[in-house]
Design an enzyme around this catalytic site. Structure first.
Site, PDB file in Angstrom:
ATOM      1  N   ARG A  52      -2.934 -14.615  -3.006  1.00  0.00           N
ATOM      2  CA  ARG A  52      -3.552 -13.566  -2.198  1.00  0.00           C
ATOM      3  C   ARG A  52      -5.041 -13.821  -2.184  1.00  0.00           C
ATOM      4  NH1 ARG A  52      -6.859 -12.465  -5.756  1.00  0.00           N
ATOM      5  NH2 ARG A  52      -7.542 -10.791  -4.396  1.00  0.00           N
ATOM      6  N   GLY A  53      -5.762 -13.022  -1.371  1.00  0.00           N
ATOM      7  CA  GLY A  53      -7.190 -13.286  -1.173  1.00  0.00           C
ATOM      8  C   GLY A  53      -7.320 -14.135   0.086  1.00  0.00           C
ATOM      9  N   ALA A  54      -8.191 -13.694   1.009  1.00  0.00           N
ATOM     10  CA  ALA A  54      -8.215 -14.296   2.347  1.00  0.00           C
ATOM     11  C   ALA A  54      -8.356 -15.828   2.341  1.00  0.00           C
ATOM     12  CB  ALA A  54      -9.314 -13.633   3.173  1.00  0.00           C
ATOM     13  N   ARG A  95       1.180 -12.391   6.522  1.00  0.00           N
ATOM     14  CA  ARG A  95       0.299 -11.231   6.309  1.00  0.00           C
ATOM     15  C   ARG A  95      -0.621 -11.124   7.528  1.00  0.00           C
ATOM     16  NH1 ARG A  95      -2.378 -10.337   0.528  1.00  0.00           N
ATOM     17  NH2 ARG A  95      -2.458  -8.204   1.310  1.00  0.00           N
ATOM     18  N   GLN A 197      -5.932  -5.465  -8.450  1.00  0.00           N
ATOM     19  CA  GLN A 197      -6.593  -6.787  -8.432  1.00  0.00           C
ATOM     20  C   GLN A 197      -7.839  -6.790  -9.307  1.00  0.00           C
ATOM     21  OE1 GLN A 197      -5.416  -5.222  -5.739  1.00  0.00           O
ATOM     22  NE2 GLN A 197      -4.826  -6.630  -4.109  1.00  0.00           N
ATOM     23  N   ASP A 238     -11.819  -9.749   4.331  1.00  0.00           N
ATOM     24  CA  ASP A 238     -10.603 -10.352   4.895  1.00  0.00           C
ATOM     25  C   ASP A 238     -10.780 -10.721   6.363  1.00  0.00           C
ATOM     26  OD1 ASP A 238      -9.630  -8.658   2.477  1.00  0.00           O
ATOM     27  OD2 ASP A 238      -8.103 -10.165   2.902  1.00  0.00           O
ATOM     28  N   ASN A 248     -11.869  -5.135   4.486  1.00  0.00           N
ATOM     29  CA  ASN A 248     -11.676  -5.609   3.108  1.00  0.00           C
ATOM     30  C   ASN A 248     -10.716  -4.640   2.415  1.00  0.00           C
ATOM     31  OD1 ASN A 248     -12.278  -7.507   0.981  1.00  0.00           O
ATOM     32  ND2 ASN A 248     -13.431  -5.895  -0.019  1.00  0.00           N
ATOM     33  N   LYS A 249     -10.446  -4.922   1.167  1.00  0.00           N
ATOM     34  CA  LYS A 249      -9.479  -4.143   0.389  1.00  0.00           C
ATOM     35  C   LYS A 249      -9.722  -2.644   0.488  1.00  0.00           C
ATOM     36  CE  LYS A 249      -6.672  -5.340  -1.376  1.00  0.00           C
ATOM     37  NZ  LYS A 249      -5.365  -5.349  -0.676  1.00  0.00           N
TER      38      LYS A 249
END
Ligand code: MRU
Length: 344
Positions: A52-54, A95, A197, A238, A248-249
């Site tokens: 995960r993570g862009a 995703r 996270q 992201d 973003n998150k």
């Protein structure tokens, strides 16, 4: 061999034939790798958030395309093209929000559209290059972002925008790593519910590097800012629209609003591969909704339950709340003034 390194643990490890993915769902208690030889498995590892993570999602997808070509390519017929296209669609569907995924697939598509001589070597090389360049970009951003922090003593970050989320070194955590070497004192990390996270990944990554980190519940951020000790909030992204709006998150937007109220500065750190110049504003960004069961207690997760949950996992922070966007091509201060066109 290209490795994405956190100490001796690698989020992505490419051997040339196999993509090894560190299962981030079970960190930090368990260090476990899954090995993929087919693109479908890589797509599944993105969908299920093993990776995960862009930027890391984009890199994994590039290796997924390389694996697909390695599996299906044949110089004697054209049937392979349809199979690779199906694999690329699986990767694209894994995703929706991180634009790095679509950026990497586009670069791989351009290789496929070119002269097919030595195609297997070419797709491998381009995927490895995407990985290697992301690490370099993070190091440049680390230095540029740290320059903005010369007088800062205390920062906070959200989610995990570190080596685990990128090719290596990290975006927001890259800046924090570089600034720590220059005298940054205190780093707060928000837990980042519901997937934690911050609590599981950022805390672990910084501790592995010997950087002290203080964890807070997400809901403690306002009170931390009210105490007057926080200089900057530093986050990754992201997807960033051309006007500087940042997806973003989930929780980033509320931190940004709080930061404005308390006079805290907000830095977004992201490579150019995270900027979607086709989008004029953040309104067009698709924000992933995940399974409500990530939030619900098990006793409420059955079909007839009277308790439901709303689980958006990203939000959009308007450019007007952002002090600086740091990229490998330079820093844009007050992005609301002119957007990001100067980086094109
Ligand atoms: O749902 P995740 O863990 O993939 O979300 C990750 C984030 O929101 C990160 O902040 C973002 O991708 C930047 S990572 C360098």
């Amino acid at each position: 061999m290209i490795k994405n390194e956190v100490e001796k643990v690698y989020a992505l490890e490419w051997t040339g034939d196999v993509l090894k993915v560190l299962d981030q769902r079970v960190l930090p208690e368990t260090i476990r790798y899954d090995e993929y030889k087919e693109a479908g498995g890589v797509a599944e590892s993105i969908r299920t958030m093993r990776v995960r993570g862009a930027p890391a999602i984009g890199i994994a997808a590039a290796y997924g395309v390389a694996l697909s070509v390695m599996q299906h390519y044949s110089s004697s017929s054209d049937d392979w093209q349809q199979k690779v296209a199906e694999d690329m669609q699986r990767l694209a569907d894994s995703r929706p929000t991180a634009v790095n995924l679509f950026w990497a697939l586009q670069l791989m598509q351009e290789v496929l559209d070119g002269n097919s001589e030595n195609l297997i070597d070419k797709v491998r090389q381009v995927a490895e290059q995407i990985h290697a360049e992301d690490i370099k970009a993070n190091q440049v951003m680390g230095a540029l972002g740290a320059e903005l922090l010369v007088d800062a003593k205390t920062v906070m970050t959200h989610c995990n925008a570190g080596a685990l989320a990128t090719g290596g070194y990290g975006t927001a955590l890259g800046v924090i790593r570089s600034a720590y070497q220059r005298g940054l004192d205190t780093v707060y990390a928000g837990e980042t519910r519901p997937w934690l996270q911050g609590a599981r990944l950022t805390a672990w990554e910084l501790a592995q590097d010997g950087i002290p980190v203080t964890l807070i519940a997400d809901s403690a951020a306002a009170w931390l800012m009210q105490s007057g000790t926080l200089d900057w909030i530093i986050v990754g992204a992201d997807r960033i629209a051309a006007n500087g709006d940042v997806a973003n998150k989930i929780g980033t937007y509320s931190l940004a609003v709080l930061a404005k109220q308390h006079g805290v500065k907000l830095m977004v750190v992201a490579p150019l591969s995270t900027i979607d110049f086709e989008l004029t504003s953040g309104a067009g960004i698709i924000l992933e909704q995940r399974n409500p069961n990530e939030l619900l207690a098990e006793c409420y997760s059955h079909e007839d339950s009277l308790v439901s949950a709303w689980n958006p996992v990203f939000d959009v922070t308007p450019a007007s709340l952002i002090t600086a966007i740091v990229t490998e091509k330079g820093v844009v201060m007050n992005p609301a003034d002119k957007g990001l066109r100067s980086l094109m």
